[in-house]
Scaffold this motif. Structure first.
Motif, short mmCIF file in Angstrom:
data_model
loop_
_atom_site.label_atom_id
_atom_site.label_comp_id
_atom_site.label_asym_id
_atom_site.label_seq_id
_atom_site.Cartn_x
_atom_site.Cartn_y
_atom_site.Cartn_z
N ILE A 161 0.80 -1.22 0.00
CA ILE A 161 0.00 0.00 0.00
C ILE A 161 0.84 1.28 0.00
CG2 ILE A 161 -2.04 -1.01 1.11
CD1 ILE A 161 -0.90 0.46 3.66
N SER A 328 -2.29 -5.01 5.18
CA SER A 328 -3.19 -3.99 5.74
C SER A 328 -2.38 -3.06 6.64
CB SER A 328 -4.28 -4.68 6.57
OG SER A 328 -4.86 -3.75 7.45
N GLY A 330 -3.48 -1.62 9.05
CA GLY A 330 -3.95 -1.82 10.42
C GLY A 330 -4.62 -0.62 11.03
N ALA A 374 -9.88 3.43 4.73
CA ALA A 374 -9.40 4.76 4.32
C ALA A 374 -8.81 4.68 2.92
CB ALA A 374 -8.35 5.26 5.30
N HIS A 377 -7.65 -0.73 -0.42
CA HIS A 377 -7.02 -2.05 -0.27
C HIS A 377 -8.06 -3.16 -0.03
CE1 HIS A 377 -4.03 -5.03 0.44
NE2 HIS A 377 -4.25 -5.11 1.74
N PRO A 378 -9.02 -2.97 0.89
CA PRO A 378 -10.00 -4.04 1.07
C PRO A 378 -10.83 -4.29 -0.20
CG PRO A 378 -10.26 -2.34 2.77
CD PRO A 378 -9.20 -1.86 1.85
#
Ligand SMILES: Cc1cc2nc3c(=O)[nH]c(=O)nc-3n(C[C@H](O)[C@H](O)[C@H](O)COP(=O)(O)O)c2cc1C
Ligand code: SF4
Length: 418
Positions: A161, A328, A330, A374, A377-378
């Motif tokens: 990311i 992630s 996190g 935010a 990515h998901p």
């Protein structure tokens, strides 16, 4: 009033000749670069902006956003403004930015100067992983130049990311390099709160050629809606699933002309936020957003991975999902908690330990994480999973019965170094 740029090409370059942005042979210094392309024209910022807008160039970092529109938005914000070249290339399946930057650094550096002039930026940065090869090449290339604006080299984090634009801006502003919630978008409030243009380095290289040869030249390749050429990272070939080649192709090229689809069951397009296409569909598509979109695929940043018939698509998908879950940042609950759960079930499915109820859980958790982060990515991770479940549907049923049809366990999808 819209002005058109006057171009004085120093060479008679054919509009349809390839490669355009990849150096034709090896690595060259500034002298070779100028012999090939000449110096940048003395066009004003407004003229350069018009030329890029008329060229129809779109971003090559994954999202395909119109470059001219983005430049105009940044140019319209209050100064001082910032331009950032994004070379972080966090996607382990992509090598095109690294190859471009290390073999043709001056074209990217030209693109940064063009963008900075067009949007009226006083600060210019290049965000790249600090591997020895890249840093050496960039250090030497910068030392050869005498640019209007100094280019700062900023070390990118090694993470999937890291190249998301708000993460890039966060890192350059002195933060940890993590994505931020939007709005505001980086073109409004980016580096140190200033309007910021974040542009993929391949996009900048194309812009450097548009500045020299003009929008009509750029439109000599590609389709009317998606003009130009693009870089691809093509995996496999010559019986070696681990091999990869960076190739520059015309947008709209049939996928079958780029890769040999013999003995292939499916193709992953667009990388680990991309989609699988069954080989029957892959044979019919072209490398354009329009063609791939109709087929349910995505072009992303040009990653093409053919999956041999002897491999297991579910095993490959699960390995990548475990990797993506670990990437992630996190910060957002649904991403932090949802992706590892999804990856665990995908792994169980790959290993023949899943039960039918797990499939419903996979889909439900997917729905729960989408648009809840935010950054995207998901969303990208769930899109990749959903395409695997659809394309490898028959293999899912076999795995639920404890069987797997693969005969070759060699990994195909590379998840890189930790
Ligand atoms: C998770 C994630 C990772 C990304 N990684 C990169 C990257 O490594 N390089 C890149 O140029 N763009 C990356 N992007 C896209 C950037 O956010 C941004 O759209 C891009 O740098 C803009 O440049 P372009 O318009 O020239 O494509 C990523 C986006 C997401 C959501
Ligand atoms: S969605 Fe995930 S990767 Fe993106 S910022 Fe939130 S926690 Fe990080």
């Amino acid at each position: 009033m819209t002005q058109t740029v006057q171009h004085h090409p120093r060479t008679t370059r054919s509009a349809t000749a390839l490669p355009r942005i990849l150096a034709p042979s090896g690595r060259g210094g500034l002298r070779d670069h100028l012999a090939r392309h000449g110096s940048l024209p003395h066009a004003s910022g407004a003229e350069l902006l018009d030329a890029v807008e008329q060229s129809g160039l779109t971003g090559r970092g994954g999202a395909g956003f119109p470059t001219g529109r983005k430049w105009r938005a940044v140019a319209g914000g209050p100064g001082p403004r910032v331009v950032v070249g994004n070379a972080s290339e966090g996607e382990p399946a992509s090598s095109k930015d690294h190859v471009l930057l290390t073999t043709n650094p001056h074209l990217v550096l030209d693109g940064l100067q063009v963008a900075a002039r067009a949007v009226g930026a006083s600060r210019v940065a290049l965000y790249a992983e600090p591997d020895v090869d890249t840093w050496d090449v960039l250090g030497s290339a910068l030392a050869e130049r005498d640019d209007d604006r100094v280019v700062e080299l900023v070390a990118a984090r090694h993470a999937f990311i890291a190249g998301e634009e708000s993460a890039v801006v966060d890192a350059i502003s002195g933060g940890a390099g993590l994505p931020r919630a939007k709005p505001p978008r980086v073109f409004e409030r980016g580096v140190d709160g200033r309007p910021t243009l974040v542009q993929n380095v391949e996009t900048l290289a194309h812009a450097a050629l548009v500045a020299r040869y003009g929008p009509a030249w750029f439109r000599g390749l590609g389709t009317p809606d998606e003009p130009g050429s693009m870089l691809t990272t093509v995996h496999g070939g010559a019986g070696d699933p681990g091999a990869r080649t960076v190739a520059e192709v015309e947008i709209g090229t049939p996928l079958g002309a780029l890769v040999d689809l013999t003995g292939i069951q499916a193709v992953l397009l667009g990388g680990y936020h991309g989609t699988w296409l069954p080989v029957e569909v892959a044979r019919t598509v072209r490398l354009s957003r329009a063609s791939l979109g109709e087929a349910g695929g995505a072009l992303g940043a040009g990653v093409v991975v053919p999956l041999p018939a002897a491999a297991c698509g579910l095993v490959e998908t699960a390995r990548v999902l475990v990797y993506l879950a670990a990437q992630s940042a996190g910060q957002c609950g649904p991403c932090l908690n949802g992706l590892p759960r999804i990856a665990l079930v995908a792994e169980a499915l790959a290993e023949g330990r899943a039960v039918p109820r797990d499939m419903a859980d996979l889909r439900r958790w997917g729905d729960l994480v989408v648009r809840r982060g935010a950054c995207a990515h998901p969303d990208g991770t769930v899109r990749f999973l959903a395409s695997a479940l659809a394309v490898f549907e028959r293999e899912v049923q076999r795995h639920l019965a404890g069987r797997c049809s693969a005969t070759d366990g060699r990994p195909v999808l590379d998840v890189g170094r930790p």
